[in-house]
Design a protein around this motif. Structure first.
Motif, mmCIF file in Angstrom:
data_model
loop_
_atom_site.group_PDB
_atom_site.id
_atom_site.type_symbol
_atom_site.label_atom_id
_atom_site.label_comp_id
_atom_site.label_asym_id
_atom_site.label_seq_id
_atom_site.Cartn_x
_atom_site.Cartn_y
_atom_site.Cartn_z
ATOM 1 N N LEU A 36 0.827 -1.209 0.000
ATOM 2 C CA LEU A 36 0.000 0.000 0.000
ATOM 3 C C LEU A 36 0.858 1.254 0.000
ATOM 4 O O LEU A 36 0.566 2.216 -0.705
ATOM 5 C CB LEU A 36 -0.927 0.019 1.220
ATOM 6 C CG LEU A 36 -2.219 -0.763 1.095
ATOM 7 C CD1 LEU A 36 -2.863 -0.942 2.455
ATOM 8 C CD2 LEU A 36 -3.161 -0.044 0.153
ATOM 9 N N ILE A 65 -2.959 5.284 -5.401
ATOM 10 C CA ILE A 65 -4.084 5.279 -4.465
ATOM 11 C C ILE A 65 -4.210 6.643 -3.798
ATOM 12 O O ILE A 65 -3.250 7.138 -3.209
ATOM 13 C CB ILE A 65 -3.892 4.196 -3.380
ATOM 14 C CG1 ILE A 65 -3.842 2.810 -4.006
ATOM 15 C CG2 ILE A 65 -5.005 4.264 -2.349
ATOM 16 C CD1 ILE A 65 -3.605 1.699 -3.008
ATOM 17 N N PRO A 66 -5.395 7.247 -3.857
ATOM 18 C CA PRO A 66 -5.613 8.524 -3.144
ATOM 19 C C PRO A 66 -5.449 8.322 -1.629
ATOM 20 O O PRO A 66 -5.681 7.226 -1.107
ATOM 21 C CB PRO A 66 -7.058 8.891 -3.480
ATOM 22 C CG PRO A 66 -7.418 8.070 -4.669
ATOM 23 C CD PRO A 66 -6.572 6.849 -4.625
ATOM 24 N N ASP A 67 -5.066 9.379 -0.929
ATOM 25 C CA ASP A 67 -4.791 9.281 0.506
ATOM 26 C C ASP A 67 -5.972 8.744 1.311
ATOM 27 O O ASP A 67 -5.797 7.926 2.210
ATOM 28 C CB ASP A 67 -4.358 10.639 1.062
ATOM 29 C CG ASP A 67 -2.980 11.047 0.574
ATOM 30 O OD1 ASP A 67 -2.205 10.145 0.153
ATOM 31 O OD2 ASP A 67 -2.674 12.253 0.606
ATOM 32 N N ALA A 68 -7.188 9.192 0.995
ATOM 33 C CA ALA A 68 -8.366 8.727 1.744
ATOM 34 C C ALA A 68 -8.581 7.222 1.540
ATOM 35 O O ALA A 68 -8.871 6.495 2.488
ATOM 36 C CB ALA A 68 -9.600 9.503 1.315
ATOM 37 N N GLU A 69 -8.418 6.767 0.299
ATOM 38 C CA GLU A 69 -8.581 5.342 0.011
ATOM 39 C C GLU A 69 -7.462 4.529 0.658
ATOM 40 O O GLU A 69 -7.676 3.430 1.154
ATOM 41 C CB GLU A 69 -8.595 5.114 -1.495
ATOM 42 C CG GLU A 69 -8.901 3.693 -1.887
ATOM 43 C CD GLU A 69 -8.972 3.501 -3.383
ATOM 44 O OE1 GLU A 69 -8.699 2.385 -3.840
ATOM 45 O OE2 GLU A 69 -9.304 4.466 -4.103
ATOM 46 N N ARG A 70 -6.245 5.089 0.669
ATOM 47 C CA ARG A 70 -5.106 4.413 1.286
ATOM 48 C C ARG A 70 -5.353 4.214 2.783
ATOM 49 O O ARG A 70 -5.103 3.147 3.331
ATOM 50 C CB ARG A 70 -3.818 5.197 1.061
ATOM 51 C CG ARG A 70 -2.577 4.538 1.648
ATOM 52 C CD ARG A 70 -1.330 5.421 1.532
ATOM 53 N NE ARG A 70 -1.215 6.097 0.256
ATOM 54 C CZ ARG A 70 -0.651 5.572 -0.834
ATOM 55 N NH1 ARG A 70 -0.181 4.345 -0.792
ATOM 56 N NH2 ARG A 70 -0.573 6.268 -1.940
ATOM 57 N N HIS A 101 -8.208 4.029 4.337
ATOM 58 C CA HIS A 101 -9.240 3.000 4.505
ATOM 59 C C HIS A 101 -8.645 1.608 4.293
ATOM 60 O O HIS A 101 -8.902 0.675 5.060
ATOM 61 C CB HIS A 101 -10.391 3.242 3.533
ATOM 62 C CG HIS A 101 -11.423 2.167 3.563
ATOM 63 N ND1 HIS A 101 -12.312 2.015 4.609
ATOM 64 C CD2 HIS A 101 -11.685 1.163 2.689
ATOM 65 C CE1 HIS A 101 -13.078 0.977 4.368
ATOM 66 N NE2 HIS A 101 -12.723 0.441 3.207
ATOM 67 N N ALA A 102 -7.851 1.434 3.244
ATOM 68 C CA ALA A 102 -7.237 0.141 2.940
ATOM 69 C C ALA A 102 -6.271 -0.287 4.036
ATOM 70 O O ALA A 102 -6.228 -1.464 4.406
ATOM 71 C CB ALA A 102 -6.515 0.202 1.594
ATOM 72 N N GLU A 103 -5.508 0.651 4.577
ATOM 73 C CA GLU A 103 -4.586 0.319 5.669
ATOM 74 C C GLU A 103 -5.343 -0.199 6.887
ATOM 75 O O GLU A 103 -4.927 -1.157 7.535
ATOM 76 C CB GLU A 103 -3.730 1.530 6.037
ATOM 77 C CG GLU A 103 -2.671 1.849 5.009
ATOM 78 C CD GLU A 103 -1.947 3.156 5.273
ATOM 79 O OE1 GLU A 103 -2.384 3.933 6.155
ATOM 80 O OE2 GLU A 103 -0.931 3.395 4.595
ATOM 81 N N GLU A 163 -8.383 -9.468 4.229
ATOM 82 C CA GLU A 163 -8.204 -8.229 3.464
ATOM 83 C C GLU A 163 -6.742 -8.061 3.050
ATOM 84 O O GLU A 163 -6.457 -7.612 1.940
ATOM 85 C CB GLU A 163 -8.667 -7.021 4.272
ATOM 86 C CG GLU A 163 -10.159 -6.929 4.436
ATOM 87 C CD GLU A 163 -10.883 -6.613 3.139
ATOM 88 O OE1 GLU A 163 -10.308 -5.970 2.247
ATOM 89 O OE2 GLU A 163 -12.040 -7.026 3.025
ATOM 90 N N TYR A 191 -5.391 -7.938 -0.800
ATOM 91 C CA TYR A 191 -4.596 -6.851 -1.355
ATOM 92 C C TYR A 191 -3.310 -7.370 -1.992
ATOM 93 O O TYR A 191 -2.817 -6.811 -2.964
ATOM 94 C CB TYR A 191 -4.271 -5.799 -0.293
ATOM 95 C CG TYR A 191 -3.795 -4.529 -0.936
ATOM 96 C CD1 TYR A 191 -4.707 -3.620 -1.451
ATOM 97 C CD2 TYR A 191 -2.446 -4.274 -1.103
ATOM 98 C CE1 TYR A 191 -4.275 -2.476 -2.107
ATOM 99 C CE2 TYR A 191 -2.003 -3.131 -1.751
ATOM 100 C CZ TYR A 191 -2.918 -2.249 -2.249
ATOM 101 O OH TYR A 191 -2.499 -1.120 -2.907
#
Length: 97
Positions: free
Chosen positions: A9, A15-20, A22-24, A33, A37
């Motif tokens: 990640l 990846i946009p910061d907001a999506e990053r 959430h993914a983290e 998850e 990934y």
């Protein structure tokens, strides 16, 4: 596995910061998850002749394993929740009756 997913990640510049963020959180809380990934199901079968992946998903749950229990019959993986059995010879589903 979680650490590897977090590294990937961090390295993914698309990846946009907001999506990053959430993914983290998702890969930290759920090993499935993290695996999702790290492993792309389309990449796994993309090079196999005659195989076209239509849909893929990841899920996991904790269960108690009792190797002596009849519920853990190895053939159970061949039957889905509807009672249909996959016929591996031609790829079509056949009802069990």
């Amino acid at each position: 596995m979680t650490a590897a997913a977090l590294r990937r990640l961090a390295e993914d510049e698309g990846i946009p910061d907001a999506e990053r963020a959430h993914a983290e959180g998702a890969v930290t809380e759920d090993t499935a998850e993290a695996l999702a990934y790290l492993v792309d199901p389309f990449d796994l079968v993309g090079g196999v002749d005659g195989v076209e992946l239509q849909q893929a998903s990841w899920s996991s749950e904790r269960v108690e394993y009792d190797p002596d229990s009849p519920e853990w019959d190895l053939d159970d993986d061949d039957v889905d929740e509807d009672g249909d059995q996959d016929d591996e010879s031609d790829g079509e589903q056949v009802g069990i009756g």
